[in-house]
Scaffold this motif. Sequence first.
Motif, PDB file in Angstrom:
ATOM      1  N   MET A 285       7.679  12.441   0.280  1.00 42.09           N
ATOM      2  CA  MET A 285       7.308  11.721   1.496  1.00 42.09           C
ATOM      3  C   MET A 285       8.248  10.527   1.716  1.00 42.09           C
ATOM      4  O   MET A 285       8.717  10.274   2.829  1.00 42.09           O
ATOM      5  CB  MET A 285       5.857  11.250   1.379  1.00 42.09           C
ATOM      6  N   LYS A 286       8.516   9.803   0.648  1.00 42.20           N
ATOM      7  CA  LYS A 286       9.444   8.675   0.726  1.00 42.20           C
ATOM      8  C   LYS A 286      10.825   9.153   1.144  1.00 42.20           C
ATOM      9  O   LYS A 286      11.478   8.524   2.004  1.00 42.20           O
ATOM     10  CB  LYS A 286       9.522   7.967  -0.631  1.00 42.20           C
ATOM     11  N   GLN A 287      11.270  10.255   0.572  1.00 41.65           N
ATOM     12  CA  GLN A 287      12.596  10.774   0.895  1.00 41.65           C
ATOM     13  C   GLN A 287      12.693  11.147   2.369  1.00 41.65           C
ATOM     14  O   GLN A 287      13.707  10.871   3.025  1.00 41.65           O
ATOM     15  CB  GLN A 287      12.903  12.001   0.036  1.00 41.65           C
ATOM     16  N   THR A 288      11.627  11.750   2.909  1.00 42.38           N
ATOM     17  CA  THR A 288      11.620  12.144   4.314  1.00 42.38           C
ATOM     18  C   THR A 288      11.729  10.927   5.226  1.00 42.38           C
ATOM     19  O   THR A 288      12.523  10.902   6.173  1.00 42.38           O
ATOM     20  CB  THR A 288      10.327  12.913   4.648  1.00 42.38           C
ATOM     21  N   ILE A 289      10.949   9.895   4.930  1.00 40.83           N
ATOM     22  CA  ILE A 289      10.943   8.688   5.764  1.00 40.83           C
ATOM     23  C   ILE A 289      12.270   7.953   5.683  1.00 40.83           C
ATOM     24  O   ILE A 289      12.842   7.539   6.703  1.00 40.83           O
ATOM     25  CB  ILE A 289       9.788   7.751   5.355  1.00 40.83           C
TER      26      ILE A 289
ATOM     27  N   ASP B 256       0.816  -1.211   0.000  1.00 41.35           N
ATOM     28  CA  ASP B 256       0.000   0.000   0.000  1.00 41.35           C
ATOM     29  C   ASP B 256       0.851   1.262   0.000  1.00 41.35           C
ATOM     30  O   ASP B 256       0.378   2.337  -0.387  1.00 41.35           O
ATOM     31  CB  ASP B 256      -0.928   0.010   1.219  1.00 41.35           C
ATOM     32  N   LEU B 257       2.098   1.133   0.439  1.00 39.05           N
ATOM     33  CA  LEU B 257       2.981   2.300   0.470  1.00 39.05           C
ATOM     34  C   LEU B 257       3.629   2.583  -0.882  1.00 39.05           C
ATOM     35  O   LEU B 257       3.961   3.732  -1.187  1.00 39.05           O
ATOM     36  CB  LEU B 257       4.073   2.102   1.524  1.00 39.05           C
ATOM     37  N   VAL B 258       3.828   1.546  -1.696  1.00 40.07           N
ATOM     38  CA  VAL B 258       4.511   1.718  -2.982  1.00 40.07           C
ATOM     39  C   VAL B 258       3.806   2.752  -3.861  1.00 40.07           C
ATOM     40  O   VAL B 258       4.451   3.706  -4.336  1.00 40.07           O
ATOM     41  CB  VAL B 258       4.648   0.366  -3.719  1.00 40.07           C
ATOM     42  N   PRO B 259       2.487   2.637  -4.112  1.00 42.69           N
ATOM     43  CA  PRO B 259       1.832   3.669  -4.930  1.00 42.69           C
ATOM     44  C   PRO B 259       1.793   5.031  -4.240  1.00 42.69           C
ATOM     45  O   PRO B 259       1.839   6.073  -4.917  1.00 42.69           O
ATOM     46  CB  PRO B 259       0.415   3.110  -5.136  1.00 42.69           C
ATOM     47  N   LEU B 260       1.724   5.030  -2.902  1.00 42.47           N
ATOM     48  CA  LEU B 260       1.725   6.298  -2.174  1.00 42.47           C
ATOM     49  C   LEU B 260       3.052   7.023  -2.355  1.00 42.47           C
ATOM     50  O   LEU B 260       3.090   8.235  -2.610  1.00 42.47           O
ATOM     51  CB  LEU B 260       1.463   6.036  -0.686  1.00 42.47           C
ATOM     52  N   PHE B 261       4.150   6.284  -2.262  1.00 40.51           N
ATOM     53  CA  PHE B 261       5.468   6.889  -2.461  1.00 40.51           C
ATOM     54  C   PHE B 261       5.665   7.323  -3.911  1.00 40.51           C
ATOM     55  O   PHE B 261       6.370   8.294  -4.190  1.00 40.51           O
ATOM     56  CB  PHE B 261       6.562   5.893  -2.070  1.00 40.51           C
ATOM     57  N   GLY B 262       5.041   6.576  -4.843  1.00 41.46           N
ATOM     58  CA  GLY B 262       5.147   6.970  -6.240  1.00 41.46           C
ATOM     59  C   GLY B 262       4.479   8.303  -6.510  1.00 41.46           C
ATOM     60  O   GLY B 262       4.971   9.109  -7.312  1.00 41.46           O
TER      61      GLY B 262
END
Length: 225
Positions: free
Chosen positions: A123-127, A112-118
């Motif tokens: 957001m992905k970079q921050t995490i 569920d995170l893969v499309p969110l990060f896409g």
Amino acid sequence: VRTSQRRCFRRLWPFTTLSEEQLMLLVSRCKTQVFSDGVTLFSSPESGLTLYLILSGRVDLSFGTNGSIETTTMMDQGSYFGELNCLGKPQPMMQCAHTRGQAVLVSLDYADLVPLFGAHPEMKQTIYSVLEARERILSNLGSRWFLAPLLAHRPAVAQALFANMRTDIYAEGATLWRSWDSADSLLLVVSGGGCETITREDGTVCHLPVGEGQPLGMYTAPVFE
């Protein structure tokens, strides 16, 4: 419910630096489920690509190597596990997890995170910047004399120890403890710094600066007694 989940996820170390908008996007991907006693949440490191937050009940989390169980730690209300797994970094020593009694869990899946990060690369970079900082700190911790033998000879036990670590944010000037007797935790500075005050037997006071990657209370934490 979403507001309650947002508060819970705000204190989880991978998400402490997210904005409120980003955090709500993350929470919108979560699921809340009720599990009966003895349910297997995952049975191999590769199948555990999910973060679990325990709202109520207990979960037995087992660690080992090559499919064998070396140690099991019990996680209860307010605990969480799999935070690295849901970021696509399965932990090879985290072998399996089973509920102990009825448990209510909030889960977040890597799928569920893969499309969110896409859709939100910032957001992905921050995490992942927080993730890299924690891995650097844990590597530093593992090189310390008091954990090096544990990591070398009982790595699964060391991973169980790390699974019980939590990340907290303290404001400037916060007092972590006031006396030797109240210092019952091992603390590790992830960012920022502080000062540890020690009174010697002769009455003189020594102020020791503590910076990133350095431990506090390593002689008083119960795990090392």
